[in-house]
Design an enzyme around this catalytic site. Structure first.
Site, mmCIF file in Angstrom:
data_model
loop_
_atom_site.group_PDB
_atom_site.id
_atom_site.type_symbol
_atom_site.label_atom_id
_atom_site.label_comp_id
_atom_site.label_asym_id
_atom_site.label_seq_id
_atom_site.Cartn_x
_atom_site.Cartn_y
_atom_site.Cartn_z
ATOM 1 N N GLU A 37 131.178 29.633 -54.923
ATOM 2 C CA GLU A 37 130.053 28.804 -55.388
ATOM 3 C C GLU A 37 129.995 28.788 -56.909
ATOM 4 O OE1 GLU A 37 128.722 26.346 -53.406
ATOM 5 O OE2 GLU A 37 128.392 28.035 -52.063
ATOM 6 N N HIS A 38 129.805 27.566 -57.448
ATOM 7 C CA HIS A 38 129.772 27.348 -58.905
ATOM 8 C C HIS A 38 131.105 27.725 -59.548
ATOM 9 C CE1 HIS A 38 125.583 26.100 -59.311
ATOM 10 N NE2 HIS A 38 125.329 26.930 -58.328
ATOM 11 N N SER A 131 126.248 17.822 -47.007
ATOM 12 C CA SER A 131 127.090 16.731 -47.500
ATOM 13 C C SER A 131 127.129 15.511 -46.586
ATOM 14 C CB SER A 131 128.505 17.234 -47.782
ATOM 15 O OG SER A 131 129.075 16.397 -48.748
ATOM 16 N N SER A 132 125.941 15.029 -46.253
ATOM 17 C CA SER A 132 125.880 13.745 -45.550
ATOM 18 C C SER A 132 126.469 12.646 -46.433
ATOM 19 C CB SER A 132 124.433 13.404 -45.190
ATOM 20 O OG SER A 132 123.664 13.123 -46.346
ATOM 21 N N ASP A 177 133.495 18.222 -51.501
ATOM 22 C CA ASP A 177 132.896 17.606 -50.313
ATOM 23 C C ASP A 177 133.807 16.541 -49.704
ATOM 24 O OD1 ASP A 177 130.908 19.196 -51.244
ATOM 25 O OD2 ASP A 177 129.438 17.597 -51.586
HETATM 26 P P1 ADP Z 1 123.659 15.732 -48.923
HETATM 27 O O1 ADP Z 1 124.979 15.129 -49.245
HETATM 28 O O2 ADP Z 1 123.603 17.176 -49.198
HETATM 29 O O3 ADP Z 1 123.192 15.421 -47.545
HETATM 30 P P2 ADP Z 1 122.828 13.906 -50.984
HETATM 31 O O4 ADP Z 1 121.572 13.753 -51.751
HETATM 32 O O5 ADP Z 1 124.089 14.106 -51.730
HETATM 33 O O6 ADP Z 1 122.584 15.073 -49.919
HETATM 34 O O7 ADP Z 1 123.056 12.613 -50.102
HETATM 35 C C1 ADP Z 1 122.025 12.137 -49.268
HETATM 36 C C2 ADP Z 1 121.924 10.621 -49.405
HETATM 37 O O8 ADP Z 1 123.096 9.998 -48.840
HETATM 38 C C3 ADP Z 1 120.776 10.029 -48.620
HETATM 39 O O9 ADP Z 1 119.573 10.070 -49.356
HETATM 40 C C4 ADP Z 1 121.252 8.598 -48.389
HETATM 41 O O10 ADP Z 1 121.066 7.819 -49.541
HETATM 42 C C5 ADP Z 1 122.747 8.784 -48.200
HETATM 43 N N1 ADP Z 1 123.103 8.915 -46.763
HETATM 44 C C6 ADP Z 1 123.800 9.915 -46.205
HETATM 45 N N2 ADP Z 1 123.965 9.707 -44.883
HETATM 46 C C7 ADP Z 1 123.355 8.533 -44.590
HETATM 47 C C8 ADP Z 1 123.181 7.776 -43.390
HETATM 48 N N3 ADP Z 1 123.642 8.196 -42.207
HETATM 49 N N4 ADP Z 1 122.506 6.606 -43.481
HETATM 50 C C9 ADP Z 1 122.043 6.175 -44.673
HETATM 51 N N5 ADP Z 1 122.162 6.837 -45.825
HETATM 52 C C10 ADP Z 1 122.828 8.011 -45.808
HETATM 53 MG MG MG Z 2 125.857 15.045 -51.192
#
Ligand code: ADP
Ligand code: MG
Length: 390
Positions: A37-38, A131-132, A177
């Site tokens: 991490e980091h 990491s959505s 990611d």
């Molecule tokens: P993380 O990557 O940790 O989940 P982030 O802030 O980097 O958090 O990314 C989240 C953003 O990615 C959401 O606010 C949205 O804008 C976008 N996102 C991710 N998955 C989806 C999805 N399934 N539908 C719509 N937007 C999404």
């Molecule tokens: Mg992210």
């Protein structure tokens, strides 16, 4: 949710939205960083794994022939139109920029896209530190590969997705990611050298082990640019040590220079140099199946992030303390905060047979101490991006 279930849901929703069935389907996973991490912006190593939670991207040719994409997500049901006459630009709604950026990356490669209807579905929590965002980019890229019959090189694909996040979503992220979402492999972690971008799959397929990911469901706002400040402190330490990056320094060199370093900068550097060592050591110990040592490295990583790097928070410390107190006799091998810090998730290496009981125990303990309901995810190291229907 199982992948089959997610696929069925995506197909159904697609048909409701667009009045036709999807032809192409692609999936890309979220991720958790097991250790390291980091270290990324210090040219060091990270050791993430893909998780079972995925984002799915589905598409079919648009029926009316207009040169545009229609895009919709189960999480954000408004319909977004993306014109294809010319380079795709950033715009509203903001979430669609992750997709726009990937489309722009394909345009930059001179790849022509047809008019499409696209639907996104996901069981990676949005903004939960798993990491959505990368899974959305990589699912989109994988979908466009199959739609256009153009397969990108995995490194090129991950970098295209990173560029989308930088330039279209405005988030200057590292490479971890997108790399793990593209290159993850079931039963393996991925040791990634953030300097050379070389990767090594590290087998981890002991059926007795699993990972429990605990989202603290807090996100503390940072005052005073906590992240940027730490980067600067790392670069300052490297300057004083006379090395290009902290990757190039040893703990012995750091000790020898202690008098010339500001005490805070010294501690920041001690975390980074120690963490890079722990990460490569963890990869070796995992290969050797020395789980007790791996667990100790995870705890040492957490302690260093809490005390030297100062990016933990009481909620993350609570989860790690609960896990540590349960200990090996209760099925916990190791635990640490994961991600940038100040909230988000902790990851624990646990005995698979005890995972339900551990989820209950840690949830109860955390609610009792903080009054906050955590979210828990169980995953083994999973596959990276894949095509589900071509
Ligand atoms: P993380 O990557 O940790 O989940 P982030 O802030 O980097 O958090 O990314 C989240 C953003 O990615 C959401 O606010 C949205 O804008 C976008 N996102 C991710 N998955 C989806 C999805 N399934 N539908 C719509 N937007 C999404
Ligand atoms: Mg992210």
């Amino acid at each position: 949710m199982s992948l089959d279930h997610l696929v069925q849901k995506t197909k159904q929703q697609f048909t409701v939205k667009f009045n036709q069935a999807p032809r192409w389907l692609a999936a890309a996973p979220g991720r958790v960083n097991v250790i390291g991490e980091h270290t990324d912006y210090n040219d060091g190593f990270v050791l993430p794994m893909a998780i079972e939670n995925c984002t799915l991207a589905a598409a079919a040719p648009a029926s009316n022939g207009a040169m545009r994409l229609r895009l919709c997500s189960g999480e954000k049901p408004e319909m977004v139109e993306i014109p294809l006459n010319g380079k795709v630009a950033r715009g509203e709604p903001a979430w669609a920029n992750y997709v726009r950026g990937v489309i722009a990356g394909f345009q930059d490669l001179g790849i022509q896209l047809p008019a499409l209807d696209i639907f996104i579905e996901s069981d990676v929590p949005l903004g939960g530190g798993l990491s959505s965002s990368a899974s959305l980019e990589v699912a989109t890229a994988t979908l466009l590969e199959v739609v256009t019959s153009r397969q990108l090189d995995p490194v090129q694909k991950a970098l295209l997705c990173q560029k989308a996040e930088h330039e279209y979503a405005g988030m200057p992220c590292g490479i971890m990611d997108q790399f793990i979402s593209v290159m993850g492999k079931a039963g393996h972690l991925l040791l990634l050298d953030c300097r050379s971008r070389q990767t090594e799959l590290v087998p981890m397929n002991d059926p007795k082990l699993s990972f429990l990911i605990v989202n603290t469901n807090v996100k503390h706002e940072l005052t005073g640019g906590g992240y940027a400040r730490r980067r600067e402190q790392c670069y300052e330490a490297a300057r004083v040590l006379g090395v290009p990056m902290l990757r190039d320094a040893t703990l012995a060199q750091l000790e020898a220079a202690k008098d010339r370093l500001d005490p805070v900068v010294y501690r920041r550097a001690r975390h980074v140099i120690g963490e890079i060592e722990r990460t490569t050591q963890a990869a070796r110990e995992i290969k050797a199946g020395n789980w007790a040592v791996v667990g100790q490295l995870m705890y040492a990583s957490h302690d260093s992030l809490r005390d030297d790097y100062e990016v933990s928070c009481p909620e993350l410390d609570t989860v790690v303390e609960l896990a540590r107190n349960i200990g090996p006799s209760g099925g916990v091998i190791g635990c640490r905060m994961t991600g940038g810090g100040f909230g988000g998730c902790a990851v624990a290496l646990v005995e698979a047979a005890r995972v339900e009981q551990l989820t209950r125990q840690i949830t109860q303990g955390y609610v009792k101490r903080t009054g906050i309901q955590p979210s828990c995810f169980v995953s083994r190291p999973a596959n990276g991006a894949r095509v589900i229907a071509s």
